[in-house]
Design an enzyme around this catalytic site. Structure first.
Site, PDB file in Angstrom:
ATOM      1  N   GLU A 250       0.883  -1.181   0.000  1.00 23.06           N
ATOM      2  CA  GLU A 250       0.000   0.000   0.000  1.00 23.06           C
ATOM      3  C   GLU A 250       0.908   1.215   0.000  1.00 23.06           C
ATOM      4  O   GLU A 250       1.443   1.599   1.044  1.00 23.06           O
ATOM      5  CB  GLU A 250      -0.877  -0.012   1.257  1.00 23.06           C
ATOM      6  CG  GLU A 250      -1.922  -1.106   1.282  1.00 23.06           C
ATOM      7  CD  GLU A 250      -3.084  -0.843   0.342  1.00 23.06           C
ATOM      8  OE1 GLU A 250      -3.172   0.245  -0.251  1.00 23.06           O
ATOM      9  OE2 GLU A 250      -3.910  -1.758   0.183  1.00 23.06           O
ATOM     10  N   GLU A 458      -6.444  -4.063   0.455  1.00 21.71           N
ATOM     11  CA  GLU A 458      -6.849  -4.225   1.847  1.00 21.71           C
ATOM     12  C   GLU A 458      -8.369  -4.085   1.912  1.00 21.71           C
ATOM     13  O   GLU A 458      -9.012  -3.603   0.984  1.00 21.71           O
ATOM     14  CB  GLU A 458      -6.162  -3.172   2.730  1.00 21.71           C
ATOM     15  CG  GLU A 458      -4.649  -3.373   2.713  1.00 21.71           C
ATOM     16  CD  GLU A 458      -3.906  -2.721   3.856  1.00 21.71           C
ATOM     17  OE1 GLU A 458      -4.010  -1.490   3.996  1.00 21.71           O
ATOM     18  OE2 GLU A 458      -3.209  -3.446   4.596  1.00 21.71           O
TER      19      GLU A 458
HETATM   20  N1  LIG Z   1      -1.528   3.196   0.082  1.00 29.39           N
HETATM   21  C1  LIG Z   1      -1.800   3.314   1.361  1.00 29.39           C
HETATM   22  O1  LIG Z   1      -2.731   2.701   1.888  1.00 29.39           O
HETATM   23  C2  LIG Z   1      -0.974   4.220   2.231  1.00 29.39           C
HETATM   24  C3  LIG Z   1      -1.474   4.590   3.494  1.00 29.39           C
HETATM   25  C4  LIG Z   1      -0.706   5.452   4.284  1.00 29.39           C
HETATM   26  C5  LIG Z   1       0.519   5.939   3.834  1.00 29.39           C
HETATM   27  N2  LIG Z   1       0.970   5.563   2.606  1.00 29.39           N
HETATM   28  C6  LIG Z   1       2.249   6.114   2.109  1.00 29.39           C
HETATM   29  O2  LIG Z   1       3.230   6.103   3.136  1.00 29.39           O
HETATM   30  C7  LIG Z   1       4.140   7.171   2.949  1.00 29.39           C
HETATM   31  C8  LIG Z   1       4.294   7.940   4.241  1.00 29.39           C
HETATM   32  O3  LIG Z   1       4.598   7.098   5.294  1.00 29.39           O
HETATM   33  P1  LIG Z   1       6.082   6.889   5.848  1.00 29.39           P
HETATM   34  O4  LIG Z   1       6.857   8.158   5.709  1.00 29.39           O
HETATM   35  O5  LIG Z   1       5.979   6.240   7.165  1.00 29.39           O
HETATM   36  O6  LIG Z   1       6.680   5.842   4.789  1.00 29.39           O
HETATM   37  P2  LIG Z   1       8.099   5.118   4.777  1.00 29.39           P
HETATM   38  O7  LIG Z   1       8.157   4.393   3.492  1.00 29.39           O
HETATM   39  O8  LIG Z   1       9.194   6.039   5.120  1.00 29.39           O
HETATM   40  O9  LIG Z   1       8.021   4.072   6.000  1.00 29.39           O
HETATM   41  C9  LIG Z   1       6.995   3.118   6.081  1.00 29.39           C
HETATM   42  C10 LIG Z   1       7.429   2.014   7.020  1.00 29.39           C
HETATM   43  O10 LIG Z   1       8.451   1.250   6.429  1.00 29.39           O
HETATM   44  C11 LIG Z   1       9.516   1.047   7.355  1.00 29.39           C
HETATM   45  N3  LIG Z   1      10.731   0.828   6.591  1.00 29.39           N
HETATM   46  C12 LIG Z   1      11.592   1.751   6.085  1.00 29.39           C
HETATM   47  N4  LIG Z   1      12.588   1.147   5.412  1.00 29.39           N
HETATM   48  C13 LIG Z   1      12.351  -0.188   5.487  1.00 29.39           C
HETATM   49  C14 LIG Z   1      13.025  -1.338   4.977  1.00 29.39           C
HETATM   50  N5  LIG Z   1      14.138  -1.240   4.242  1.00 29.39           N
HETATM   51  N6  LIG Z   1      12.497  -2.551   5.239  1.00 29.39           N
HETATM   52  C15 LIG Z   1      11.358  -2.686   5.963  1.00 29.39           C
HETATM   53  N7  LIG Z   1      10.700  -1.626   6.473  1.00 29.39           N
HETATM   54  C16 LIG Z   1      11.172  -0.391   6.233  1.00 29.39           C
HETATM   55  C17 LIG Z   1       9.476   2.293   8.204  1.00 29.39           C
HETATM   56  O11 LIG Z   1      10.162   2.082   9.416  1.00 29.39           O
HETATM   57  C18 LIG Z   1       7.981   2.499   8.362  1.00 29.39           C
HETATM   58  O12 LIG Z   1       7.477   1.667   9.391  1.00 29.39           O
HETATM   59  C19 LIG Z   1       3.556   8.019   1.838  1.00 29.39           C
HETATM   60  O13 LIG Z   1       4.214   7.737   0.625  1.00 29.39           O
HETATM   61  C20 LIG Z   1       2.103   7.568   1.770  1.00 29.39           C
HETATM   62  O14 LIG Z   1       1.487   7.763   0.543  1.00 29.39           O
HETATM   63  C21 LIG Z   1       0.263   4.713   1.816  1.00 29.39           C
END
Ligand SMILES: NC(=O)c1ccc[n+]([C@@H]2O[C@H](COP(=O)([O-])OP(=O)(O)OC[C@H]3O[C@@H](n4cnc5c(N)ncnc54)[C@H](O)[C@@H]3O)[C@@H](O)[C@H]2O)c1
Ligand SMILES: C[N+](C)(C)CCCC=O
Length: 484
Positions: A250, A458
């Site tokens: 997502e 989801e």
């Molecule tokens: N499509 C959806 O349903 C949805 C919903 C909410 C947010 N988002 C997206 O999420 C982003 C914002 O959230 P964010 O800043 O927390 O995102 P992010 O990608 O920085 O982090 C998301 C999660 O991934 C983890 N993570 C980071 N690197 C990783 C790795 N190498 N391996 C495993 N886990 C890792 C982080 O610790 C965090 O828990 C935006 O791009 C938004 O559009 C999507």
């Protein structure tokens, strides 16, 4: 309210601490002050969570769907009973106004637990008659150990949207919340166990990307569901591919919202507000490219500016506050940098555009008009309250422009012409579309993206396919033939 959790992690039915893990401060976005500290999971904590899940899952999978579902539905009721406290915690974790969290977060989590609790007993296989007396039956079986990794914008909702279908299908879940918002998932785990979930089936471990990566690459993990950005999605998807694991991704978006000349302007303005400024604009599916027909553009902008003037920006806990801070200083700076880019690229700022002169990470809801497709604010996900208004005149042209993005999470159309609405929705390259509405996410409907915005869905019955697998059993009733 006490914001410091009992311990950092929830494993095998109990709070667990390992203070040798690096500390992570939890900051209340409205003040910038530290309200709790958790410790990043050490390899020993990760191993403990995986071991607990491995022990518990096979027994859970042998229960009937009715038994599993009953526990999830009980947890849903408990979440609704505790909505106030959970909403306050969500507000501390994220900075989103209580006016929002009290209706949108724990309640959405409860909906997921109730829905998947209800559906658990209906999960069945098929009987497939073959020629003669032979036949095949299928069994819908769990995947095993599922890892959920969350973003920071909807910590309770994400913990439930991943946990509920996983548990309904007979899996165990290890959930790693975002390091920015680590508090709410612990409460979800606590409630699930109070509702009767056996120990080890829903575990929460804290940490940053390295902890997420350790979970994703562990060979004992069968499925990974990430909510996060596209760059993280690429890494997690690649790591999961190494072990041929099931995935749900997502990810981010830069979704279009198309407003035709015959639209009800008040409704269209409401859609644009819900699609840009809810949760201070920190919503994955936001319709941040707002294409407005040239004939109504100025009327639209006038009503939008007037309505934005009614936003109550301030203390997120105050019931009248309708617009809160950014989740972090880092997110605030990203938003401010895009506002600068919008100005520098020649877009016309018609509302907002500034940081608020107060403690916390507040920025005004901001609207740029006369935006063109090539500008950074029209191409890149900002994940903040910056709306780009673009002009159009022709239906084919606007659909081509709406689809001219690598993302495909959501898309919306406002028009009174329903034939046109369905035609446009059919042509949108997006997983979740809206007609005369925006950003609804009922649990009964699939939610997710196409193109770079994701893989899998989801919510709804669709989620079941992503947390279970089908086994075919061929049954021969006649004699078996062989060439020799
Ligand atoms: N499509 C959806 O349903 C949805 C919903 C909410 C947010 N988002 C997206 O999420 C982003 C914002 O959230 P964010 O800043 O927390 O995102 P992010 O990608 O920085 O982090 C998301 C999660 O991934 C983890 N993570 C980071 N690197 C990783 C790795 N190498 N391996 C495993 N886990 C890792 C982080 O610790 C965090 O828990 C935006 O791009 C938004 O559009 C999507
Ligand atoms: C329920 N909303 C508001 C559509 C949010 C879904 C999750 C995306 O950030």
């Amino acid at each position: 309210m006490k914001t410091q959790p009992t311990a950092s992690h929830f494993i095998d039915g109990a709070y667990v601490e390992d203070a040798t893990g690096a500390p992570i401060d939890v900051i209340y976005p409205a003040t910038g002050k530290v309200i709790a500290t958790v410790h990043e999971a050490t390899p020993a904590i990760v191993a403990q969570a995986i071991d607990a899940a491995r022990r518990a899952q096979p027994v859970w999978a042998t229960l009937s769907g009715t038994e599993r579902g009953r526990i999830l539905r009980r947890a849903a009721d408990m979440i609704r009973d505790r909505n106030h406290d959970l909403s306050v915690l969500e507000t501390y974790d994220t900075g989103k106004p209580y006016q929002e969290t009290s209706v949108a977060d724990a309640t959405s989590g409860a909906d997921a637990l109730e829905y998947f609790g209800g559906i658990a007993a209906t999960l069945t296989g098929e009987h497939i008659p073959l020629g003669g007396d032979n036949w095949v039956y299928t069994r819908r079986e769990p995947l095993g150990i599922c890892v959920g990794i969350g973003a920071w914008n909807y910590p309770t909702q994400i913990a439930c949207w991943k946990g509920a279908p996983a548990l309904a299908c007979g899996n165990a879940m290890i959930f790693k919340p975002s390091e920015t918002t680590p508090l709410c998932a612990l409460k979800v785990a606590e409630i699930l166990h109070e509702a009767g979930l056996p120990a080890g089936l829903y575990n929460v471990v804290q940490g940053k990307g390295a902890v997420g990566a350790a979970l994703v690459t562990d060979p004992r993990v069968d499925k990974v569901s990430l909510t996060g950005s596209v760059p993280t999605g690429r890494k997690v998807y690649a790591a999961a591919a190494e072990g041929i694991k099931h995935v749900t991704m997502e990810l981010g978006g830069k979704s279009p919202l198309v407003i035709f000349e015959d639209a009800d302007i008040e409704n269209a303005v409401s859609g644009a507000i819900m699609g840009n400024f809810y949760s201070s604009g920190q919503v994955c599916s936001n319709g941040t490219r707002v294409f407005v027909h040239r004939a109504i553009k100025e009327a639209f902008l006038e009503r939008l500016s007037a309505r934005l003037g009614n936003a109550v920006i301030g203390d997120p806990m105050a019931p009248e506050t309708s617009f809160g801070p950014m989740v972090s200083e880092q997110q605030l700076n990203i938003v401010l940098s895009y506002i600068e880019k919008g100005r520098a690229e020649g877009a016309r700022l018609v509302h907002g555009g500034a940081r608020l002169d107060r403690e916390g990470y507040y920025v005004q809801p901001s609207v740029f008009a006369d935006v063109t497709d090539d500008m950074a604010i029209a191409r890149e996900e900002i994940f903040g309250p910056v709306m780009a208004v673009l002009d159009f005149e022709d239906e084919d042209d606007v659909i081509a422009r709406a689809n001219a993005t690598e993302f495909g999470l959501a898309a919306g159309v406002f028009t009174r012409d329903l034939a046109r609405a369905h035609r446009v929705a059919a042509r949108f390259e997006a997983g979740t579309c809206y007609i005369n509405s925006y950003n609804d996410a009922p649990v009964e409907a699939p939610f997710g993206g196409s193109k770079l915005s994701g893989v899998g869905r989801e919510n709804s019955k669709e989620a079941i396919a992503h947390y279970s697998q089908v086994k075919s059993v061929f049954v021969r009733m006649d004699d078996m033939e062989a060439p020799f």
